[in-house]
Design a protein around this motif. Structure first.
Motif, PDB file in Angstrom:
ATOM      1  N   MET A   1       0.773  -1.321   0.069  1.00  0.00           N
ATOM      2  CA  MET A   1       0.044  -0.100   0.020  1.00  0.00           C
ATOM      3  C   MET A   1       0.740   1.386  -0.108  1.00  0.00           C
ATOM      4  SD  MET A   1      -2.945  -1.076  -0.471  1.00  0.00           S
ATOM      5  CE  MET A   1      -3.625   0.438  -0.350  1.00  0.00           C
ATOM      6  N   LEU A   2       2.095   1.096   0.923  1.00  0.00           N
ATOM      7  CA  LEU A   2       2.925   2.253   0.774  1.00  0.00           C
ATOM      8  C   LEU A   2       3.386   2.609  -0.874  1.00  0.00           C
ATOM      9  CD1 LEU A   2       4.570   1.728   4.093  1.00  0.00           C
ATOM     10  CD2 LEU A   2       3.252   3.360   3.681  1.00  0.00           C
ATOM     11  N   LYS A   3       3.651   1.498  -1.334  1.00  0.00           N
ATOM     12  CA  LYS A   3       4.222   1.710  -2.815  1.00  0.00           C
ATOM     13  C   LYS A   3       2.951   2.414  -3.815  1.00  0.00           C
ATOM     14  CE  LYS A   3       7.302  -0.005  -6.032  1.00  0.00           C
ATOM     15  NZ  LYS A   3       7.854   0.741  -6.779  1.00  0.00           N
ATOM     16  N   ARG A   4       1.939   2.009  -3.382  1.00  0.00           N
ATOM     17  CA  ARG A   4       0.647   2.589  -4.278  1.00  0.00           C
ATOM     18  C   ARG A   4       0.579   3.823  -3.879  1.00  0.00           C
ATOM     19  NH1 ARG A   4      -2.724  -2.819  -3.749  1.00  0.00           N
ATOM     20  NH2 ARG A   4      -1.767  -3.893  -5.702  1.00  0.00           N
ATOM     21  N   CYS A   5       0.710   4.222  -2.780  1.00  0.00           N
ATOM     22  CA  CYS A   5       0.714   5.695  -2.220  1.00  0.00           C
ATOM     23  C   CYS A   5       1.626   6.651  -2.487  1.00  0.00           C
ATOM     24  CB  CYS A   5       0.586   5.868  -0.602  1.00  0.00           C
ATOM     25  SG  CYS A   5      -1.036   5.091  -0.080  1.00  0.00           S
ATOM     26  N   GLY A   6       2.805   5.997  -3.186  1.00  0.00           N
ATOM     27  CA  GLY A   6       3.738   6.822  -3.909  1.00  0.00           C
ATOM     28  C   GLY A   6       4.804   7.342  -2.778  1.00  0.00           C
ATOM     29  N   ILE A   7       5.078   6.539  -1.527  1.00  0.00           N
ATOM     30  CA  ILE A   7       6.077   6.696  -0.698  1.00  0.00           C
ATOM     31  C   ILE A   7       7.488   6.787  -1.426  1.00  0.00           C
ATOM     32  CG2 ILE A   7       6.694   4.493   0.040  1.00  0.00           C
ATOM     33  CD1 ILE A   7       6.053   6.570   2.930  1.00  0.00           C
ATOM     34  N   ASN A  49       4.531   0.716  -8.658  1.00  0.00           N
ATOM     35  CA  ASN A  49       4.862   2.274  -8.842  1.00  0.00           C
ATOM     36  C   ASN A  49       6.294   2.370  -9.133  1.00  0.00           C
ATOM     37  OD1 ASN A  49       5.276   4.968  -8.552  1.00  0.00           O
ATOM     38  ND2 ASN A  49       3.988   5.332  -6.892  1.00  0.00           N
TER      39      ASN A  49
END
Length: 131
Positions: A1-7, A49
């Motif tokens: 989820m962090l990757k999808r959020c663009g961290i 991402n």
């Protein structure tokens, strides 16, 4: 989820290999059985991402050498040279053994680092650890 959020960047640490038992609840695929978990994670996550940087460490942080490498990566100032303490914003831990949990605890305490633990040893638990 962090990757999808663009961290911006994720540092991944593990030394185990993917097993069929890992298919429930994790993002591994059956064709990745036998791969080092961090390599399989990078393989899966790199498609989510491409703007997020993934750093993979295949090591046991509970060993002396592994702990030194872990500490060094947390203190890497290449991303934010003016930041004090750890360069990492948050350590997310999901370990399944006491030794690794102690290593994460020690590193985070030494660096005054925020830490979120979501692993389990005997019972499932979620703890917010802060100094």
């Amino acid at each position: 989820m962090l990757k999808r959020c663009g961290i911006g960047q994720l540092l991944l640490y593990d030394y185990d290999k993917v097993e069929l038992a890992n298919m429930n609840g994790l993002f591994f695929r059956p064709d990745q059985v036998g791969m080092i978990k961090t390599d399989a994670a990078v393989q899966t996550l790199s498609h989510t991402n491409p703007d997020v940087v993934l750093e993979s460490y295949t090591l046991n942080i509970a060993t002396f050498k592994g702990f030194e490498t872990y500490m060094s990566s947390l203190k890497n100032k290449s991303f934010c040279p003016s930041k004090q303490g750890s360069d990492v914003d948050l350590v997310l831990s999901r370990v399944d053994n006491y030794e690794a949990r102690i290593a994460v605890n020690q590193a985070c305490n030494e660096l005054n680092q925020a830490w979120l633990e979501s692993g389990r040893v005997n019972e499932p638990q979620i703890l917010l650890i802060s100094s």
